[in-house]
Every structure is written in structure tokens, then in C-alpha cells.
Design a protein around this motif. Sequence first.
Motif, PDB file in Angstrom:
ATOM      1  N   ARG A 148      -2.160  81.490  33.807  1.00 22.70           N
ATOM      2  CA  ARG A 148      -2.127  80.190  34.479  1.00 22.70           C
ATOM      3  C   ARG A 148      -0.805  79.512  34.199  1.00 22.70           C
ATOM      4  N   ASP A 149      -0.598  78.408  34.861  1.00 24.56           N
ATOM      5  CA  ASP A 149       0.641  77.642  34.721  1.00 24.56           C
ATOM      6  C   ASP A 149       1.864  78.518  34.997  1.00 24.56           C
ATOM      7  N   GLY A 150       1.718  79.426  35.954  1.00 21.81           N
ATOM      8  CA  GLY A 150       2.841  80.274  36.330  1.00 21.81           C
ATOM      9  C   GLY A 150       3.082  81.448  35.401  1.00 21.81           C
ATOM     10  N   LEU A 151       2.239  81.624  34.406  1.00 24.29           N
ATOM     11  CA  LEU A 151       2.402  82.735  33.473  1.00 24.29           C
ATOM     12  C   LEU A 151       1.490  83.892  33.850  1.00 24.29           C
ATOM     13  N   ALA A 152       2.013  85.089  33.758  1.00 27.20           N
ATOM     14  CA  ALA A 152       1.190  86.283  33.922  1.00 27.20           C
ATOM     15  C   ALA A 152       0.303  86.412  32.680  1.00 27.20           C
ATOM     16  N   PRO A 153      -0.816  87.137  32.785  1.00 28.34           N
ATOM     17  CA  PRO A 153      -1.690  87.283  31.614  1.00 28.34           C
ATOM     18  C   PRO A 153      -0.958  87.773  30.353  1.00 28.34           C
ATOM     19  N   ARG A 154      -0.047  88.730  30.492  1.00 29.13           N
ATOM     20  CA  ARG A 154       0.678  89.220  29.308  1.00 29.13           C
ATOM     21  C   ARG A 154       1.543  88.125  28.698  1.00 29.13           C
ATOM     22  N   GLU A 155       2.220  87.365  29.527  1.00 25.80           N
ATOM     23  CA  GLU A 155       3.047  86.260  29.013  1.00 25.80           C
ATOM     24  C   GLU A 155       2.182  85.227  28.293  1.00 25.80           C
ATOM     25  N   GLN A 156       1.042  84.909  28.878  1.00 26.70           N
ATOM     26  CA  GLN A 156       0.136  83.948  28.248  1.00 26.70           C
ATOM     27  C   GLN A 156      -0.390  84.505  26.917  1.00 26.70           C
ATOM     28  N   ALA A 157      -0.736  85.785  26.906  1.00 26.10           N
ATOM     29  CA  ALA A 157      -1.221  86.412  25.670  1.00 26.10           C
ATOM     30  C   ALA A 157      -0.134  86.398  24.596  1.00 26.10           C
ATOM     31  N   MET A 158       1.110  86.643  24.990  1.00 23.79           N
ATOM     32  CA  MET A 158       2.217  86.607  24.026  1.00 23.79           C
ATOM     33  C   MET A 158       2.402  85.194  23.473  1.00 23.79           C
ATOM     34  N   ALA A 159       2.266  84.202  24.333  1.00 26.89           N
ATOM     35  CA  ALA A 159       2.402  82.816  23.877  1.00 26.89           C
ATOM     36  C   ALA A 159       1.291  82.452  22.895  1.00 26.89           C
ATOM     37  N   ILE A 160       0.074  82.887  23.170  1.00 27.08           N
ATOM     38  CA  ILE A 160      -1.048  82.606  22.268  1.00 27.08           C
ATOM     39  C   ILE A 160      -0.830  83.314  20.928  1.00 27.08           C
ATOM     40  N   ALA A 161      -0.407  84.571  20.978  1.00 28.87           N
ATOM     41  CA  ALA A 161      -0.145  85.318  19.741  1.00 28.87           C
ATOM     42  C   ALA A 161       0.948  84.629  18.930  1.00 28.87           C
ATOM     43  N   ALA A 162       2.017  84.227  19.599  1.00 28.80           N
ATOM     44  CA  ALA A 162       3.116  83.550  18.895  1.00 28.80           C
ATOM     45  C   ALA A 162       2.652  82.240  18.274  1.00 28.80           C
ATOM     46  N   LEU A 163       1.815  81.504  18.981  1.00 29.98           N
ATOM     47  CA  LEU A 163       1.297  80.244  18.451  1.00 29.98           C
ATOM     48  C   LEU A 163       0.380  80.491  17.246  1.00 29.98           C
ATOM     49  N   CYS A 164      -0.487  81.490  17.349  1.00 30.70           N
ATOM     50  CA  CYS A 164      -1.377  81.809  16.223  1.00 30.70           C
ATOM     51  C   CYS A 164      -0.573  82.234  14.992  1.00 30.70           C
ATOM     52  N   ILE A 165       0.320  83.187  15.177  1.00 35.64           N
ATOM     53  CA  ILE A 165       1.094  83.712  14.053  1.00 35.64           C
ATOM     54  C   ILE A 165       2.016  82.635  13.494  1.00 35.64           C
ATOM     55  N   GLY A 166       2.764  81.988  14.361  1.00 39.24           N
ATOM     56  CA  GLY A 166       3.694  80.950  13.910  1.00 39.24           C
ATOM     57  C   GLY A 166       2.989  79.788  13.237  1.00 39.24           C
ATOM     58  N   GLY A 167       1.862  79.377  13.791  1.00 42.56           N
ATOM     59  CA  GLY A 167       1.101  78.288  13.177  1.00 42.56           C
ATOM     60  C   GLY A 167       0.627  78.654  11.784  1.00 42.56           C
ATOM     61  N   MET A 168       0.162  79.886  11.619  1.00 42.74           N
ATOM     62  CA  MET A 168      -0.312  80.309  10.305  1.00 42.74           C
ATOM     63  C   MET A 168       0.842  80.511   9.324  1.00 42.74           C
ATOM     64  N   VAL A 169       1.976  81.013   9.808  1.00 35.13           N
ATOM     65  CA  VAL A 169       3.145  81.145   8.925  1.00 35.13           C
ATOM     66  C   VAL A 169       3.547  79.765   8.410  1.00 35.13           C
ATOM     67  N   LEU A 170       3.613  78.790   9.300  1.00 39.42           N
ATOM     68  CA  LEU A 170       3.967  77.428   8.873  1.00 39.42           C
ATOM     69  C   LEU A 170       2.921  76.857   7.923  1.00 39.42           C
ATOM     70  N   ALA A 171       1.659  77.003   8.261  1.00 39.37           N
ATOM     71  CA  ALA A 171       0.596  76.462   7.408  1.00 39.37           C
ATOM     72  C   ALA A 171       0.639  77.082   6.016  1.00 39.37           C
ATOM     73  N   ARG A 172       0.968  78.359   5.938  1.00 35.51           N
ATOM     74  CA  ARG A 172       1.036  79.046   4.646  1.00 35.51           C
ATOM     75  C   ARG A 172       2.220  78.563   3.813  1.00 35.51           C
ATOM     76  N   THR A 173       3.196  77.970   4.450  1.00 33.53           N
ATOM     77  CA  THR A 173       4.430  77.564   3.788  1.00 33.53           C
ATOM     78  C   THR A 173       4.250  76.356   2.876  1.00 33.53           C
ATOM     79  N   PHE A 174       3.285  75.511   3.158  1.00 31.23           N
ATOM     80  CA  PHE A 174       3.184  74.225   2.465  1.00 31.23           C
ATOM     81  C   PHE A 174       2.080  74.202   1.418  1.00 31.23           C
ATOM     82  N   ASP A 175       2.386  73.541   0.282  1.00 34.02           N
ATOM     83  CA  ASP A 175       1.396  73.369  -0.786  1.00 34.02           C
ATOM     84  C   ASP A 175       0.402  72.260  -0.475  1.00 34.02           C
ATOM     85  N   ASP A 176       0.753  71.365   0.415  1.00 34.38           N
ATOM     86  CA  ASP A 176      -0.114  70.251   0.799  1.00 34.38           C
ATOM     87  C   ASP A 176      -1.216  70.793   1.704  1.00 34.38           C
TER      88      ASP A 176
END
Length: 187
Positions: A148-176
Amino acid sequence: MPYTAEHKRETRERIVEAARRLFNRKGFAEVSIDEIMAAAGLTRGGFYNHFSTKDELFVAAIEAFASCGNPTEHWDGPKIDVSLRGRPLARQLVDAYLSREHLENVEAHCPMIALPSDVARAGPTARAAYRRLLEFMIDILEAGVEGRDGLAPREQAMAIAALCIGGMVLARTFDDAAFANEIREAA
């Protein structure tokens, strides 16, 4: 009397599992072969019966996560029902991946969270294994999105994967813990 093939396979699996946990906790450079073998209940000499180098073991540890069948078995919290397909499986993957339990269980979580900097400095074999793990995640997600939003399913899946991984990498970075949780929930 020589060891059976089954014994050799089980020993190799113990080494890989010990390495995977230690790499997740401390990173590739900070873990010694002696430490891995001690965690596996073995001596250093046995290492070379299974692996030529620590790099080779690093690749096996990355590959073990995708090939274990259901990585959520390693932590308490949301599980993935691997018999599902399409959108239900993709939803379970995102929920389990972004769960507090996944974040808090450093030794059991996905190598894509624990090891991105190590893999970036690793050789081509480790980077290829890491990519296969990411492609595995993208394939599951792609089967569960319509695009959706002009993205092919693979592009959308890549964006979701990047958000999941990146969000968890950032969350793991902080002691708070509150801030880390806020990042995880936003992702």
C-alpha cells in the motif's frame, strides 16, 4: 573408540548454542574460543574438531537462529505458530519480535538485533548468513502484506523488517527501561 556421528552433531550444536548466546551478550570480538568452549562444557582442543576458525563458528551461530524452527521457543512471551501462513504469521512475527520478552532476553534474541556492527565488520560469509536471516524475515512479512501507499509487498515487508530490527537495536541501546520500552512500543 571413536565418537558416533550423533555425538559429534550434538557436540557441535552445544558449541554453536554457547557461541550464539555469548555473541549476543558480548559481541564477536569480546568472546574467546576458550570462553565459548567452557560455556559448552568442553575444552579448547575440541573446537577444531568442528570449526576451522571463530569466524566459521560466527556464521554457524547466525544460521542457527533461522534454522531452529521457532526462535520464540528460547524466550518467555509471545510465541510464533509456525504452522500459520500469510498475514496471521506475519502479525505474530512482528508481535513476538517487538515484545518486551524478546528485548529483555539478550542471550536468546535475534542476531539481527545483537550483532549488526559485528556483522558489518565480518567477512563476506558472515554477511551472507546475516542477509539470509533478514531475507527469511522479509519473506514471512511479504506473504502477510498487500502492499500500500505505493509500495510493493516486498518493499513494505522490508520497511517493516527495518522498523522492527532498528527499533529493537535502539531500545537495546539504552539503560533507561521506560525509554527503551517507549521505543519498542513505537516501533
